[in-house]
Structure formats: C-alpha cells, structure tokens
Scaffold this motif. Structure first.
Motif, PDB file in Angstrom:
ATOM      1  N   GLU B  72       0.854  -1.186   0.000  1.00  0.00           N
ATOM      2  CA  GLU B  72       0.000   0.000   0.000  1.00  0.00           C
ATOM      3  C   GLU B  72       0.889   1.235   0.000  1.00  0.00           C
ATOM      4  N   VAL B  73       0.489   2.258  -0.734  1.00  0.00           N
ATOM      5  CA  VAL B  73       1.201   3.541  -0.720  1.00  0.00           C
ATOM      6  C   VAL B  73       0.213   4.607  -0.271  1.00  0.00           C
ATOM      7  N   ARG B  74       0.580   5.356   0.754  1.00  0.00           N
ATOM      8  CA  ARG B  74      -0.294   6.405   1.281  1.00  0.00           C
ATOM      9  C   ARG B  74       0.413   7.761   1.241  1.00  0.00           C
ATOM     10  N   LEU B  75      -0.387   8.791   1.148  1.00  0.00           N
ATOM     11  CA  LEU B  75       0.124  10.164   1.054  1.00  0.00           C
ATOM     12  C   LEU B  75      -0.482  10.982   2.179  1.00  0.00           C
ATOM     13  N   LEU B  82       5.276  10.163   2.310  1.00  0.00           N
ATOM     14  CA  LEU B  82       4.637   8.914   1.906  1.00  0.00           C
ATOM     15  C   LEU B  82       4.737   7.904   3.042  1.00  0.00           C
ATOM     16  N   LEU B  83       3.699   7.093   3.135  1.00  0.00           N
ATOM     17  CA  LEU B  83       3.742   5.941   4.038  1.00  0.00           C
ATOM     18  C   LEU B  83       3.556   4.710   3.182  1.00  0.00           C
TER      19      LEU B  83
END
Lengths: 128, 128
Positions: B72-75, B82-83
């Motif tokens: 998963e890529v989170r902003l 980024l997480l």
C-alpha cells in the motif's frame, strides 16, 4: 545532553519525526524537529515540532487541543530520524479532522481518501 | 501521471517515505524518494529509495535480499510524505540485522538499544 548531540541534524538543523499512535499502531504524522523542538518535546512530554512553512515552533494541538502525549522516543540507526509513540488526544491527528494525516491511498493511479472525517474542522478550529 | 505531480516535492526533489510492516505494525525505516524512486517503487512493487549519502537510487534489499514488498502507498495531507505498508522480506529492515531501524529508545537521558540482532550483518552482507 550527550544523547541530544548524537543526532545527525540536517544542514537545515532538522530531523524527520514520525508520530505513531501507541494504541492503534497507526502512523499519524510526519513532521520536523530542530534542537529546540526536540528539547521541548522531551521536557514537556508532548510533541513539539518545527513548522517549516510557518518557520516557528509548533506545539502540536496548540489550536486544536489534539495534543500528542509522548510515551516513547526512538532513534533510527543513522540517527537522522525520530519515531515517537504517542497517545493522540481526541483520536485526531490531522487538521482535516481525520485520525491520521495519511488518509489517502494510491489506488489504480489516483489518490483515494479512505478515512472518515471524525470531526468537522470548523468545529475544531472555528470558522476562519 | 497526475497522481505523481500531486506530491509536493521538496527543493531537493525529495519526499520522506516511511515504511511500516503491514503485519506487525512496526515502523521499519524512514528514507527518501525522488520522482524516479517513487516511480520505480510503484512499478516494481518493491521499495526503491533515493540514497542521500550515496546520491543514487537504492533498491532496498539490493545487497541484503531484505526487500520491502509494497502492499500500500499512502500520502499525507500536505502531500510531502509517503507511508508505504510493506511485507519485509526476512523480517529484517535494518543494516544492523534488526527488525527495525528504530531499535534505540530514549531512556533517562541515553539511547538504549532495545531490539535483538536477528542476524549477524556479516552473514547478511559478507565480511567487508
């Protein structure tokens, strides 16, 4: 304060600081600390960051009341990033009224908001 | 690639990237990505960072085999961090042979190593 000088402060005098909710495990925020912010964080037991945009110390929750009580401070192997485990007062870290600032997820080439707004920012900060 | 340009890349062309183990919830690493690193990360499904010290792309695990598979890529809300939620191959993210790079905890004015070395770095990287 030997522990303090063991950090590898950047050329801008900052290190990255990740706040993680100690209870839920969620990564809440990524912010910045200078020496003064870290000192205040440890002394106060509440997260104090350096706001790069406002160029001043930023006591997390100073407006919203959503203070981050610091339970643990960790340092990474190359000593240029901090991880603070916190109790997030109000369960809301983000200025949008969400639990975490990382409320958007990359999904098939776009950022999709996955998290609910727990409290209307107008109720947190007042009308602006 | 509109999603790509929505990021607020720093003056140095970088954003901070936090890797979190999707299974254990542990924050493993804080590193940096430039546009090329993020593009490679998403295309490959494995974490690729920009090494500020070596000034080159750094495919996490390129030497150690301890690849971070990206789930998963989170902003974050201000689009400058980024997480990434990862499956940490080998269960070791740190070059010291520990699960997480954040293996030191501030305890009464000193940094105390709290985490065991899971594998001798000499066995990971060979004698150097």
């Amino acid at each position: 304060m030997e522990w303090f000088e063991q950090l590898r402060w950047g050329e801008d005098g900052l290190v990255a600081a990740v706040a993680q909710d100690a209870r839920t495990g969620r990564v809440l925020t990524v912010a910045w600390m200078n020496r003064e912010a870290l000192k205040a964080t440890v002394e106060k037991g509440e997260a104090v960051y350096w706001s790069r945009s406002r160029k001043r110390l930023w006591r997390k929750g100073e407006e919203s009341g959503h203070v981050q009580k610091v339970l643990e401070v960790r340092l990474d192997c190359d000593a240029d990033a901090l991880l603070i485990k916190v109790e997030q007062v109000g369960g809301i870290a983000c200025h949008t009224g969400r639990e975490s600032c990382f409320f958007r997820k990359l999904d098939d080439g776009r950022w999709v908001s996955t998290d609910p707004v727990l409290k209307d920012p107008k109720l947190i900060y007042g009308e602006k």
